[in-house]
Write a protein that holds these residues in place. Sequence first.
Motif, PDB file in Angstrom:
ATOM      1  N   UNK A 161       2.726   0.592 -12.893  1.00  0.00           N
ATOM      2  CA  UNK A 161       3.384   0.605 -11.583  1.00  0.00           C
ATOM      3  C   UNK A 161       2.978   1.811 -10.741  1.00  0.00           C
ATOM      4  N   UNK A 162       2.814   3.023 -11.334  1.00  0.00           N
ATOM      5  CA  UNK A 162       2.371   4.139 -10.491  1.00  0.00           C
ATOM      6  C   UNK A 162       0.978   3.902  -9.880  1.00  0.00           C
ATOM      7  N   UNK A 163       0.047   3.382 -10.667  1.00  0.00           N
ATOM      8  CA  UNK A 163      -1.296   3.111 -10.139  1.00  0.00           C
ATOM      9  C   UNK A 163      -1.237   2.032  -9.065  1.00  0.00           C
ATOM     10  N   UNK A 164      -0.482   0.972  -9.334  1.00  0.00           N
ATOM     11  CA  UNK A 164      -0.341  -0.105  -8.370  1.00  0.00           C
ATOM     12  C   UNK A 164       0.306   0.408  -7.084  1.00  0.00           C
ATOM     13  N   UNK A 165       1.314   1.253  -7.208  1.00  0.00           N
ATOM     14  CA  UNK A 165       1.993   1.803  -6.035  1.00  0.00           C
ATOM     15  C   UNK A 165       1.033   2.573  -5.137  1.00  0.00           C
ATOM     16  N   UNK A 166       0.095   3.290  -5.737  1.00  0.00           N
ATOM     17  CA  UNK A 166      -0.903   4.019  -4.942  1.00  0.00           C
ATOM     18  C   UNK A 166      -1.774   3.043  -4.152  1.00  0.00           C
ATOM     19  N   UNK A 167      -2.204   1.969  -4.812  1.00  0.00           N
ATOM     20  CA  UNK A 167      -3.013   0.962  -4.122  1.00  0.00           C
ATOM     21  C   UNK A 167      -2.208   0.282  -3.012  1.00  0.00           C
ATOM     22  N   UNK A 168      -0.956  -0.056  -3.312  1.00  0.00           N
ATOM     23  CA  UNK A 168      -0.108  -0.705  -2.304  1.00  0.00           C
ATOM     24  C   UNK A 168       0.111   0.201  -1.102  1.00  0.00           C
ATOM     25  N   UNK A 169       0.309   1.491  -1.359  1.00  0.00           N
ATOM     26  CA  UNK A 169       0.497   2.446  -0.257  1.00  0.00           C
ATOM     27  C   UNK A 169      -0.745   2.494   0.631  1.00  0.00           C
ATOM     28  N   UNK A 170      -1.913   2.536   0.019  1.00  0.00           N
ATOM     29  CA  UNK A 170      -3.161   2.571   0.802  1.00  0.00           C
ATOM     30  C   UNK A 170      -3.320   1.287   1.607  1.00  0.00           C
ATOM     31  N   UNK A 171      -3.066   0.138   0.964  1.00  0.00           N
ATOM     32  CA  UNK A 171      -3.235  -1.128   1.665  1.00  0.00           C
ATOM     33  C   UNK A 171      -2.207  -1.305   2.784  1.00  0.00           C
ATOM     34  N   UNK A 172      -1.009  -0.771   2.582  1.00  0.00           N
ATOM     35  CA  UNK A 172       0.011  -0.817   3.634  1.00  0.00           C
ATOM     36  C   UNK A 172      -0.421   0.069   4.801  1.00  0.00           C
ATOM     37  N   UNK A 173      -0.879   1.270   4.483  1.00  0.00           N
ATOM     38  CA  UNK A 173      -1.337   2.213   5.510  1.00  0.00           C
ATOM     39  C   UNK A 173      -2.498   1.624   6.315  1.00  0.00           C
TER      40      UNK A 173
END
Length: 110
Positions: A54-66
């Motif tokens: 989940x931490x790794x996925x959260x980083x990717x999700x944050x970038x894709x949201x940004x």
Amino acid sequence: MPALPIEAMDRKAAEVADFLMAAANRNRLMVLCHLAEAGELTVTELAGLVRLSQPALSQHLARMTEEKLITVRADGRRRYYALSEGPVSDLLAALQKHFCPPESARAAAE
């Protein structure tokens, strides 16, 4: 169609390059493909599908949201992620057409 002035073309090229760099990651592409197929998924659902912590996925999700590749909808404590409309959904459709044809087309091709 009239040609863009060189400065405008350069700005557009930079914009497209940034967009492609945001999408051009194996894990992010997997997330985008799952969202294109499912419509909307939670972090927990995505983590199971892409086999990331989940931490790794959260980083990717944050970038894709940004980068506006995905959207987020909150419902209480849950966050639902979906593919953004526009260039990213068009890109995914083109990628699916060329790299993930439907089963019948794949079987005929083999």
